[in-house]
Write a protein that holds these residues in place. Structure first.
Motif: not given
Length: 298
Positions: A242-263
């Motif tokens: 599909v070519g180029d993707l200009e994406l915005f992202y938000e990353s948050v630490d997962m309180i229920s799974d310490p050490g993991l990040t949801l993006t």
């Protein structure tokens, strides 16, 4: 396995930060010939309000027992940003031997599998969504996230996908990341941050050793001791279909799974990337892809 010796980590981190601050930036007069860039030890000591002997001891790696107020003073003197300041405190906790007790990690289990409810949540998000750990293992995705990262999955089908291995050991990463140098810098800074937060993670040590042996690009970036938090921003990707993707992202630490990040990734409404994501959704729907977690230790 790379042994992440705490004293060496402290020494190299403080020296690298000191080398980045000029007298002008620190607001002090410049005098004499400087054999090395940046501030002298005595100048940092003066800015922090400690003796040069005491600061020299700290820079040799002696952070054990140092108070929070002294660490704050050193952070201010070296003009550390939030990620660098947190890294300094993590190194101090490791020197005290308290980092293991403070570490919000769950690592008894060897393999991590997303809860059904988490996978349902990912699947109901209409743009790419992923879960990773601090070692940059890609652990869970929704269908669009899987399709977006097809090159990552295809690069090393024999083991769970890892962003760092893909970035530094596979040529396809230079296509996937049009701004490859920036992506490589971010990747290493995240790993370096994780190493300070969890210096006893043997899987991370093994990964760093592997990449240091096989990639000069990784090796010199690792030696820079740069750290960063990775919360929100914009990235450019290139997908073969599909070519180029200009994406915005938000990353948050997962309180229920310490050490993991949801993006979560999202495109600007009505933009070319939004249209490209629609095409990507159609493409992934026709691919024989089973959405799976990486099932790695967290």
């Amino acid at each position: 396995m790379v042994d992440m010796d705490n004293r060496a980590e402290v020494r190299e981190f403080l020296m690298s930060r000191r080398a980045k601050i000029t007298p002008q930036q620190a607001g002090i007069p410049e005098y004499g010939n400087r054999r090395v860039p940046g501030l002298r030890r005595g100048e940092v000591a003066s800015l922090a309000g400690v003796s040069i002997e005491y600061y020299s001891k700290l820079e040799r790696g002696g952070l054990a027992g140092v108070s929070a107020s002294i660490l704050d003073a050193i952070a201010r003197a070296l003009q550390l940003d939030d990620a660098e300041r947190a890294h300094l405190f993590h190194l101090a906790h490791a020197a005290d031997g308290t980092s293991a007790g403070m570490r919000p990690r769950r690592r008894p289990a060897k393999r991590w599998v997303p809860r059904p409810s988490l996978q349902w949540a990912l699947d109901h998000f209409t743009a790419p969504a992923i879960v990773r750990n601090g070692r940059m293992d890609l652990l869970a995705v929704n269908h669009l996230g899987r399709g977006m990262h097809a090159a990552l999955y295809d690069s090393d089908p024999g083991r769970p996908p890892n962003f760092a291995r893909f970035t530094f050991l596979h040529e396809d990463s230079h296509t996937f990341y049009p701004h490859w140098d920036e992506a490589a810098d971010i990747c290493v800074a995240i790993l370096r941050t994780e190493a300070g937060r969890d210096p006893h993670d043997t899987l991370l040590q093994d990964l760093v050793g592997e990449l240091s042996t096989l990639s000069a690009d990784f090796r010199w970036r690792w030696g820079a001791h740069d750290v960063r938090t990775h919360g929100a921003g914009a990235k450019t990707f290139h997908h073969d279909v599909v070519g180029d993707l200009e994406l915005f992202y938000e990353s948050v630490d997962m309180i229920s799974d310490p050490g993991l990040t949801l993006t979560l990734y999202v495109a600007e409404p009505a933009s070319p990337t939004a249209h490209a994501l629609d095409l990507l959704a159609s493409w992934t729907a026709n691919q024989p892809i089973e959405v799976e977690s990486g099932q790695q230790s967290t």
